[in-house]
Write an enzyme that holds these catalytic residues in place. Structure first.
Site, mmCIF file in Angstrom:
data_model
loop_
_atom_site.group_PDB
_atom_site.id
_atom_site.type_symbol
_atom_site.label_atom_id
_atom_site.label_comp_id
_atom_site.label_asym_id
_atom_site.label_seq_id
_atom_site.Cartn_x
_atom_site.Cartn_y
_atom_site.Cartn_z
ATOM 1 C CG ASP A 86 -2.055 -0.920 1.169
ATOM 2 O OD1 ASP A 86 -2.079 -1.768 0.263
ATOM 3 O OD2 ASP A 86 -2.949 -0.810 2.035
ATOM 4 C CG ASP A 87 0.173 3.711 2.225
ATOM 5 O OD1 ASP A 87 -0.977 3.429 1.858
ATOM 6 O OD2 ASP A 87 0.518 3.769 3.408
ATOM 7 C CG HIS A 125 -4.331 2.941 -0.713
ATOM 8 N ND1 HIS A 125 -5.265 2.283 0.040
ATOM 9 C CD2 HIS A 125 -3.358 3.325 0.161
ATOM 10 C CE1 HIS A 125 -4.877 2.268 1.316
ATOM 11 N NE2 HIS A 125 -3.735 2.907 1.418
ATOM 12 C CG HIS A 130 -3.322 7.325 2.622
ATOM 13 N ND1 HIS A 130 -3.588 7.270 3.962
ATOM 14 C CD2 HIS A 130 -3.081 6.050 2.245
ATOM 15 C CE1 HIS A 130 -3.494 6.008 4.369
ATOM 16 N NE2 HIS A 130 -3.194 5.241 3.350
ATOM 17 C CG HIS A 188 2.247 0.053 4.420
ATOM 18 N ND1 HIS A 188 1.969 -0.860 5.403
ATOM 19 C CD2 HIS A 188 1.102 0.779 4.249
ATOM 20 C CE1 HIS A 188 0.723 -0.692 5.808
ATOM 21 N NE2 HIS A 188 0.169 0.290 5.138
#
Ligand SMILES: [Zn+2]
Length: 261
Positions: free
Chosen positions: A54-55, A105, A109, A198
């Site tokens: 993620d991210d 995503h 964020h 991540h």
């Protein structure tokens, strides 16, 4: 205060606490299905697992992760943030070219609680467009920031044909070193596990830091911090996670295998 008033207040207080706990569960627990369906675990009939990051993308960590995945022939899914796609389009192109899955995503964020539906839709659409500009394809999967589902989320993802994907296992890499990340990622691994790690920074701030940033408008500083993530311990942990899981008999498959079966 009469006894009756006291009882009434106690009942109201208990109802408020129960509602609060229920809402917290519905929104925050990764496996919750209260607001709508979310993939948490794949089919459990075979010892297959899948990796998700993620991210990102965040250079050079995403490239280093891609090198490890290529060397070990492991497919993975990258839930990217639109703003990072715009910063590192070449990395996103490489993720797609090497056969991995790209997921949405959100763009920046945000913490999804109390986010107006229109803002959430903008976050998702901007990211779909950013990824499509680079790869020619729109993602079919979405993971909410912090895994948090808010009331307006499901109508938005449904309209766009996006499937919500959560996770069943994580290395807690946002608060662990490499050793602890390996241990946590493997601790409860089982058939159908969806592992969360991540390659970028945005999801690692925690609620208090987020609240501080939102309340005191320290957005610029937070944004510049996110440009300098250090995910080197994830890069260090990843080969051990893959090798040890394989040693225990697990096969790494694409997220697609868990969605279509
Ligand atoms: Zn995140």
């Amino acid at each position: 205060m009469t006894g009756l008033a006291f009882v009434a207040i106690a009942i109201l207080a208990a109802a408020a606490v129960t509602l609060g706990v229920f809402l917290w569960y519905a929104c925050s627990v990764p496996s919750s299905q209260v607001f709508g369906p979310a993939l948490v675990r794949g089919a459990t009939d075979r010892p297959r697992v899948t990796l998700t990051f993620d991210d990102g993308p965040a250079s050079p960590f995403t490239e280093q992760i891609l090198d490890i995945l290529r060397d070990r022939r492991v497919p993975a899914t990258f839930f990217v943030c639109g703003q990072n796609v715009e910063r590192h389009p070449e990395v996103v192109r490489r993720i797609a070219a090497e056969g991995h899955t790209l997921g949405n995503h959100t763009y920046s964020h945000p913490f999804p609680y109390f986010l107006p539906r229109r803002r959430l839709a903008e976050e998702i659409d901007r990211t779909q467009q950013a990824i499509e500009r680079v790869t020619g394809k729109r993602p079919a999967v979405f993971r909410p920031p912090y895994g948090a589902r808010w009331i307006g989320l499901y109508p938005v993802v449904r309209e766009r044909g996006l499937k919500v994907v959560q996770w069943s296992d994580t290395g807690y890499d946002w608060k662990s070193d490499a050793r602890a990340t390996v241990r946590a990622a493997l601790e409860h691994l089982g058939p159908g596990s969806v592992i969360l790690l991540h390659d970028g920074q945005e999801g690692t701030q925690g609620f208090l830091k987020w609240a501080w940033r939102e309340v005191f408008h320290l957005g610029d500083r937070a944004a510049s911090d996110s440009l300098r993530p250090d995910r080197s311990h994830v890069v260090e942990a990843l080969p051990r996670i893959i090798d040890q899981a394989r040693g225990a008999g697990f096969e790494f498959v694409s997220l697609q295998e868990f969605i279509s079966t």
